[in-house]
Design an enzyme around this catalytic site. Structure first.
Site, PDB file in Angstrom:
ATOM      1  N   LYS A  13      62.472  39.628  62.190  1.00 29.62           N
ATOM      2  CA  LYS A  13      61.809  39.608  63.497  1.00 29.62           C
ATOM      3  C   LYS A  13      60.595  40.552  63.499  1.00 29.62           C
ATOM      4  O   LYS A  13      59.510  40.176  63.928  1.00 29.62           O
ATOM      5  CB  LYS A  13      62.784  40.041  64.615  1.00 29.62           C
ATOM      6  N   ARG A  88      69.588  41.743  73.730  1.00 31.76           N
ATOM      7  CA  ARG A  88      70.658  41.710  72.739  1.00 31.76           C
ATOM      8  C   ARG A  88      72.014  41.424  73.368  1.00 31.76           C
ATOM      9  O   ARG A  88      73.005  41.323  72.646  1.00 31.76           O
ATOM     10  CB  ARG A  88      70.725  43.064  72.041  1.00 31.76           C
ATOM     11  N   ARG A 127      65.860  47.380  52.426  1.00 33.40           N
ATOM     12  CA  ARG A 127      64.718  47.725  53.281  1.00 33.40           C
ATOM     13  C   ARG A 127      64.326  49.201  53.138  1.00 33.40           C
ATOM     14  O   ARG A 127      65.172  50.083  53.193  1.00 33.40           O
ATOM     15  CB  ARG A 127      65.082  47.414  54.740  1.00 33.40           C
ATOM     16  N   ARG A 162      66.183  53.613  56.562  1.00 36.73           N
ATOM     17  CA  ARG A 162      66.658  53.910  57.918  1.00 36.73           C
ATOM     18  C   ARG A 162      68.124  54.304  57.851  1.00 36.73           C
ATOM     19  O   ARG A 162      68.900  53.676  57.124  1.00 36.73           O
ATOM     20  CB  ARG A 162      66.517  52.651  58.797  1.00 36.73           C
ATOM     21  N   ARG A 173      76.638  46.591  62.354  1.00 29.71           N
ATOM     22  CA  ARG A 173      75.528  45.981  63.105  1.00 29.71           C
ATOM     23  C   ARG A 173      75.641  44.451  63.101  1.00 29.71           C
ATOM     24  O   ARG A 173      75.365  43.807  64.108  1.00 29.71           O
ATOM     25  CB  ARG A 173      74.184  46.431  62.513  1.00 29.71           C
TER      26      ARG A 173
HETATM   27  P1  AMP Z   1      66.584  47.374  65.535  1.00 32.00           P
HETATM   28  O1  AMP Z   1      65.458  48.133  64.934  1.00 32.00           O
HETATM   29  O2  AMP Z   1      66.136  46.281  66.474  1.00 32.00           O
HETATM   30  O3  AMP Z   1      67.562  46.858  64.507  1.00 32.00           O
HETATM   31  O4  AMP Z   1      67.415  48.405  66.457  1.00 32.00           O
HETATM   32  C1  AMP Z   1      67.995  49.557  65.895  1.00 32.00           C
HETATM   33  C2  AMP Z   1      69.077  50.064  66.825  1.00 32.00           C
HETATM   34  O5  AMP Z   1      68.513  50.418  68.091  1.00 32.00           O
HETATM   35  C3  AMP Z   1      70.173  49.074  67.151  1.00 32.00           C
HETATM   36  O6  AMP Z   1      71.190  49.010  66.151  1.00 32.00           O
HETATM   37  C4  AMP Z   1      70.705  49.635  68.474  1.00 32.00           C
HETATM   38  O7  AMP Z   1      71.500  50.793  68.271  1.00 32.00           O
HETATM   39  C5  AMP Z   1      69.401  50.079  69.150  1.00 32.00           C
HETATM   40  N1  AMP Z   1      68.804  48.974  69.940  1.00 32.00           N
HETATM   41  C6  AMP Z   1      67.608  48.357  69.717  1.00 32.00           C
HETATM   42  N2  AMP Z   1      67.373  47.410  70.622  1.00 32.00           N
HETATM   43  C7  AMP Z   1      68.451  47.404  71.451  1.00 32.00           C
HETATM   44  C8  AMP Z   1      68.821  46.621  72.582  1.00 32.00           C
HETATM   45  N3  AMP Z   1      68.039  45.646  73.048  1.00 32.00           N
HETATM   46  N4  AMP Z   1      70.010  46.919  73.169  1.00 32.00           N
HETATM   47  C9  AMP Z   1      70.810  47.891  72.725  1.00 32.00           C
HETATM   48  N5  AMP Z   1      70.530  48.653  71.658  1.00 32.00           N
HETATM   49  C10 AMP Z   1      69.356  48.421  71.019  1.00 32.00           C
END
Ligand code: AMP
Length: 216
Positions: A13, A88, A127, A162, A173
């Site tokens: 994404k 999400r 990554r 990360r 996740r």
């Molecule tokens: P991402 O970079 O999108 O994979 O997000 C990393 C982490 O941020 C996720 O595993 C969640 O802990 C938190 N996070 C990001 N976006 C959301 C969301 N829309 N709702 C809840 N937690 C989020």
């Protein structure tokens, strides 16, 4: 353009959103990036969110809706946005729908980035991010020597993984995605907004498929 990129962690994404922003001249709104910036800044939100993120769980819906409401009110989002990592949960999707109705900017499409679980695991464990410019590499599929480090901007990229891309957290996740986010596929399908893109293989090919899906 007002779209959501929907898909599991590692489905590309963020990578694809980066490629669309120049063409469509709208900002990428990544809630993961916004949260990581808050963690790096040591803000109250960052302090609250860090443990949840490191555990691979979701930050609560009310907090996320507050973040999105504020971000979409910024002037650069007036012409549209590419949402990456939001919504999400069903609660977030309902909240987003209400917010966009309020501001008269309904979603145009939700694009599902479709990748099988084995591929996702490989992408996430491989990554790496450049600490200087934020560019994302993959030790398996896009190592930093091809193309040259950070498009020549950083002569010696300092790559880091990360914390939530550790093998232990990735499983969590993906489980959270299956339980809380995957139901959004049906949610948006029933609202006639869903388009699906096969998101495996060459990055340029996926971009071409994505652009075709957006034109359709
Ligand atoms: P991402 O970079 O999108 O994979 O997000 C990393 C982490 O941020 C996720 O595993 C969640 O802990 C938190 N996070 C990001 N976006 C959301 C969301 N829309 N709702 C809840 N937690 C989020």
């Amino acid at each position: 353009m007002r779209i959501v990129l929907l898909g599991a962690p590692g489905s590309g994404k963020g990578t694809q959103a980066q490629r669309l922003i120049d063409k469509y001249r709208v900002p990428q709104v990544s809630t993961g990036d916004l949260l990581r910036a808050a963690v790096a800044a040591g803000s109250e939100l960052g302090l609250r969110a860090k443990a949840t993120m490191d555990a691979g769980k979701l930050v609560d819906d009310a907090t996320m809706l507050g973040i999105i409401r504020e971000r979409l009110a910024a002037p650069d989002a007036a012409r549209g946005f590419i949402l990456d990592g939001f919504p999400r949960t069903i609660v977030q999707a309902d909240g987003l729908g209400a917010l966009l109705t309020d501001i008269g900017q309904p979603l145009e499409a939700v694009v599902l980035m479709d990748v099988d679980t084995e591929q996702l695991f490989r992408r996430l464990t491989g990554r790496r991010t450049c600490r200087s410019c934020g560019r994302v590499f993959n030790v398996y599929t896009a190592p930093p020597s091809v193309p040259p480090p950070c498009a020549g901007q950083c002569t010696t990229p300092e790559l880091f993984q990360r914390p939530d891309d550790s093998e232990a957290t990735i499983g969590k996740r993906l489980e959270v995605y299956g339980a809380q986010t995957r139901p959004l596929i049906e949610y948006y399908r029933t609202r006639g907004l869903l388009r699906t893109v096969a998101a495996e293989g060459d990055i340029d090919v996926v971009t071409a498929r994505l652009e075709a899906a957006l034109r359709a």
